[in-house]
Write a protein that holds these residues in place. Structure first.
Motif, PDB file in Angstrom:
ATOM      1  N   GLY A   1     -33.809  14.436  48.555  1.00 28.72           N
ATOM      2  CA  GLY A   1     -34.898  14.090  49.466  1.00 28.72           C
ATOM      3  C   GLY A   1     -36.261  14.392  48.892  1.00 28.72           C
ATOM      4  O   GLY A   1     -37.201  13.591  49.029  1.00 28.72           O
ATOM      5  N   GLN A   2     -36.405  15.531  48.222  1.00 26.70           N
ATOM      6  CA  GLN A   2     -37.701  15.912  47.674  1.00 26.70           C
ATOM      7  C   GLN A   2     -38.099  15.017  46.501  1.00 26.70           C
ATOM      8  O   GLN A   2     -39.261  14.617  46.378  1.00 26.70           O
ATOM      9  CB  GLN A   2     -37.669  17.372  47.212  1.00 26.70           C
ATOM     10  N   ASN A   3     -37.136  14.689  45.633  1.00 29.16           N
ATOM     11  CA  ASN A   3     -37.463  13.909  44.437  1.00 29.16           C
ATOM     12  C   ASN A   3     -37.562  12.411  44.691  1.00 29.16           C
ATOM     13  O   ASN A   3     -38.416  11.737  44.110  1.00 29.16           O
ATOM     14  CB  ASN A   3     -36.424  14.156  43.345  1.00 29.16           C
ATOM     15  N   TYR A   4     -36.668  11.888  45.554  1.00 30.14           N
ATOM     16  CA  TYR A   4     -36.579  10.429  45.700  1.00 30.14           C
ATOM     17  C   TYR A   4     -36.668   9.948  47.138  1.00 30.14           C
ATOM     18  O   TYR A   4     -36.331   8.793  47.425  1.00 30.14           O
ATOM     19  CB  TYR A   4     -35.267   9.934  45.081  1.00 30.14           C
ATOM     20  N   GLY A   5     -37.101  10.803  48.042  1.00 29.53           N
ATOM     21  CA  GLY A   5     -37.176  10.380  49.435  1.00 29.53           C
ATOM     22  C   GLY A   5     -35.778  10.103  49.979  1.00 29.53           C
ATOM     23  O   GLY A   5     -34.849  10.872  49.743  1.00 29.53           O
ATOM     24  N   THR A   6     -35.626   9.008  50.683  1.00 28.16           N
ATOM     25  CA  THR A   6     -34.307   8.664  51.244  1.00 28.16           C
ATOM     26  C   THR A   6     -33.646   7.513  50.496  1.00 28.16           C
ATOM     27  O   THR A   6     -32.720   6.884  51.003  1.00 28.16           O
ATOM     28  CB  THR A   6     -34.442   8.298  52.734  1.00 28.16           C
ATOM     29  N   ARG A   7     -34.087   7.232  49.261  1.00 30.19           N
ATOM     30  CA  ARG A   7     -33.567   6.086  48.524  1.00 30.19           C
ATOM     31  C   ARG A   7     -32.102   6.242  48.133  1.00 30.19           C
ATOM     32  O   ARG A   7     -31.440   5.252  47.811  1.00 30.19           O
ATOM     33  CB  ARG A   7     -34.409   5.840  47.268  1.00 30.19           C
TER      34      ARG A   7
ATOM     35  N   PRO B   1     -34.204   4.573  43.117  1.00 29.84           N
ATOM     36  CA  PRO B   1     -35.624   4.892  43.290  1.00 29.84           C
ATOM     37  C   PRO B   1     -36.475   4.253  42.190  1.00 29.84           C
ATOM     38  O   PRO B   1     -36.071   4.205  41.025  1.00 29.84           O
ATOM     39  CB  PRO B   1     -35.667   6.417  43.182  1.00 29.84           C
TER      40      PRO B   1
ATOM     41  N   THR C   1     -36.261  16.661  54.261  1.00 29.43           N
ATOM     42  CA  THR C   1     -36.906  17.060  53.006  1.00 29.43           C
ATOM     43  C   THR C   1     -37.788  15.932  52.472  1.00 29.43           C
ATOM     44  O   THR C   1     -38.846  16.187  51.882  1.00 29.43           O
ATOM     45  CB  THR C   1     -35.871  17.457  51.941  1.00 29.43           C
ATOM     46  N   ALA C   2     -37.368  14.686  52.695  1.00 29.52           N
ATOM     47  CA  ALA C   2     -38.196  13.549  52.282  1.00 29.52           C
ATOM     48  C   ALA C   2     -39.502  13.523  53.076  1.00 29.52           C
ATOM     49  O   ALA C   2     -40.586  13.295  52.525  1.00 29.52           O
ATOM     50  CB  ALA C   2     -37.432  12.249  52.478  1.00 29.52           C
TER      51      ALA C   2
ATOM     52  N   HIS D   1     -41.396  15.257  49.996  1.00 29.28           N
ATOM     53  CA  HIS D   1     -41.320  14.239  48.952  1.00 29.28           C
ATOM     54  C   HIS D   1     -42.644  14.129  48.196  1.00 29.28           C
ATOM     55  O   HIS D   1     -43.697  13.913  48.785  1.00 29.28           O
ATOM     56  CB  HIS D   1     -40.967  12.881  49.565  1.00 29.28           C
ATOM     57  N   GLY D   2     -42.578  14.304  46.890  1.00 26.97           N
ATOM     58  CA  GLY D   2     -43.757  14.206  46.042  1.00 26.97           C
ATOM     59  C   GLY D   2     -44.582  15.471  45.974  1.00 26.97           C
ATOM     60  O   GLY D   2     -45.615  15.494  45.307  1.00 26.97           O
TER      61      GLY D   2
END
Length: 541
Positions: free
Chosen positions: A74-80, A217, A284-285, A289-290
């Motif tokens: 979730g943190q690195n790629y959102g919900t992709r 992603p 987490t997204a 995220h980002g």
């Protein structure tokens, strides 16, 4: 003598504590109760008594490692990468349905069946690798405990030791029912993830799209994305689950008559796991995220506290603590069950510690050593976590292969053997797991793995799989096999596997011998290379 007792006395059950009334957390079914469940109230009462094995094994796998993996996604790629969870649902069900069927029908644990049907090497290998991998996994559970209590402001060492004591005490009362009630209460604690979802307000429409529409992603390296997908698969479908579910079904005294209720219990567990995993990716997204690089589950708690408020961070930390405790309990029990089963020891939660000393000693010993390692200053906790994920990826395909073979062994399952559709799907799953395992092992040994290398590995595995299928079809044609002989499934609700001494010696074809030899070689080489790599990292190379 009741009908139920007569059937059980002619079965292969190894510990007589596994015979008798079903005393579940939410109800009891007498061994003499052999009547049909004709009304909804009767069926619901039966289901409540059966609920436990599927729920615990599924929620237990949403453990500390899973919290970190889903949070990283979730943190690195959102919900992709949310779509991976949807694809894992049939994999989870098929794998766990096969082991619950093996447990209810045979009355013998997974490791013992491998020993009896495939020989001493594979029996010993299954126990040794399970013991090593589970011991490391339990350490990661107490790492989760330490991260949670640190965020909550509690003393780390004292809290870890208290958590270890709680886990040991909950399973050592001599009452199966008391343990299961504690475990189910912990399972309900995992629902704390749902309020966090609503606190952070993820984009529901975006989540629905990413759940239903597979995609990768944008902007991320394919190698990094693939490794995270493999981590999601590995943390959701773990080898210890197979051993735990089969033995726990046996210990709960579930027989073939109640398999359909146990399947419903399994679906309940899968639903809670997927909801929890999706919620973690979602919140987490939404909150992180980002925002910097992923650290660990403790970093997620801190990030949620900073972005969504202290309540969200505290709820996540409590959920992490809850998940770590139930994960440690289930993984330790899986190991103790397997060792007791293979060595012929008394191994049941229905027994008091004085009646099954070795069983409880293995269980408590694993917990105590893991907790001690975590509180030792300077322990390479991050390295241990990485080692667990890699070894799990290496060993998972072999566990699935033996599961498939056992569920096609007519001497073992009789009228309960797999059908063609189940076999076809499971073969596809095994092929995918082998491919992912090879990619993961290669990535650990060669950190600079490129996208082209991953594509090449996938191509080689696909070609090898196609060649294996072609060989099997050609051989079938040459032998004049038009299909498997039909399976008579009448009366299967009362069928149990005969005692192990009465089973015919399994006949292993040349093709199967070659396949098992290749699997053995891969496991030995890959495991040794992973161990060497971990040692190199520990030494700073």
């Amino acid at each position: 003598m009741t009908h139920e007792t007569a059937v059980d006395r002619h079965s292969a059950v190894l510990d007589d504590a596994h015979l008798g009334d079903i005393r579940g957390a939410l109800g009891t079914i007498k061994a003499t109760d052999v009547g049909a469940r004709t009304g909804l109230p009767a069926r619901m009462k039966t289901l409540l008594a059966i609920i436990g094995p599927g729920l615990i094994v599924m929620v237990g796998d949403n453990d500390a490692g899973a919290f970190g993996t889903y949070g990283q996604a979730g943190q690195n790629y959102g919900t992709r990468l949310l779509w991976t969870l949807l694809l894992l649902i049939p994999v989870l069900y098929v794998n766990q349905e096969m082991v619950l069927r093996l447990g209810a029908v045979t009355g013998v644990g997974h490791a013992r069946l491998i020993l009896e049907r495939f020989g001493r090497f594979w029996g010993a290998f299954s126990v040794i690798d399970l013991f090593a991998l589970n011991a490391l996994t339990i350490i990661t559970e107490f790492i989760g405990v330490s991260l949670a209590v640190t965020y909550l402001g509690l003393p780390k060492a004292a809290s870890v030791l208290v958590a270890a004591a709680v886990v040991i005490f909950a399973a050592s009362t001599g009452s199966f029912r008391r343990f299961e009630r504690t475990a189910i209460a912990l399972c309900l604690g995992s629902l704390l993830l749902v309020p966090i979802y609503f606190i952070t307000h993820p984009a529901t429409g975006r989540m629905a799209h990413d759940l239903l529409v597979p995609g990768l992603p944008a902007g991320g390296r394919l190698s990094d994305v693939m490794l995270l997908i493999i981590a999601i698969v590995g943390t959701t479908v773990a080898p210890w689950q197979l051993f735990f579910q089969q033995s726990y079904v046996i210990d709960k005294r579930i027989t073939p008559r109640f398999i359909r209720y146990e399947r419903a219990d399994l679906w309940l567990g899968i639903a809670i796991v997927i909801i929890g995993a999706a919620a973690m990716m979602g919140f987490t997204a939404a909150a992180m995220h980002g925002h910097g690089d992923f650290t660990d589950a403790g970093g997620i708690a801190a990030g949620l506290g900073h972005s969504a408020g202290r309540v969200a961070g505290v709820l996540f930390a409590i959920a992490l603590l809850d998940a770590s405790v139930i994960g440690a309990s289930a993984v330790s029990l899986a190991t103790a069950y397997a060792i007791g089963d293979v060595l012929g020891l008394k191994h049941s939660l229905h027994r008091r510690p004085t009646e099954a000393k070795a069983f409880y000693a293995v269980f408590a010993g694993l917990i105590a050593v893991a907790a001690a390692i975590v509180i030792i200053p300077g322990s390479p906790l991050g390295l241990l976590t990485e080692g667990v994920q890699t070894l799990a990826g290496v060993l998972l395909p072999s566990a699935s292969v033996f599961l498939l073979l056992l569920c096609n062994d007519r001497a073992v399952l009789g009228p309960w053997v797999n059908g063609r559709a189940m076999n076809a799907f499971t073969c596809l799953v095994v092929a995918v797991l082998v491919t992912l395992s090879v990619i993961l092992t290669t990535a650990v040994l060669f950190p600079g793995l490129t996208s082209d290398t991953i594509t090449s590995i996938m191509t080689v595995c696909a070609v090898s799989g196609a060649a294996a299928v072609a060989y099997a079809l050609i051989r079938r044609h040459r032998k004049g096999w038009t299909g498997t002989w039909p399976v008579d499934r009448t009366g299967r609700s009362e069928w149990r596997m005969p005692p192990l001494t009465k089973l015919p010696v399994p006949r292993i074809s040349t093709g199967r011998k070659i396949g098992l030899a290749a699997l053995r070689a891969y496991l030995v080489i890959a495991s040794l290379l992973v161990v060497v790599r971990v040692i190199q990292l520990a030494l700073g190379h």
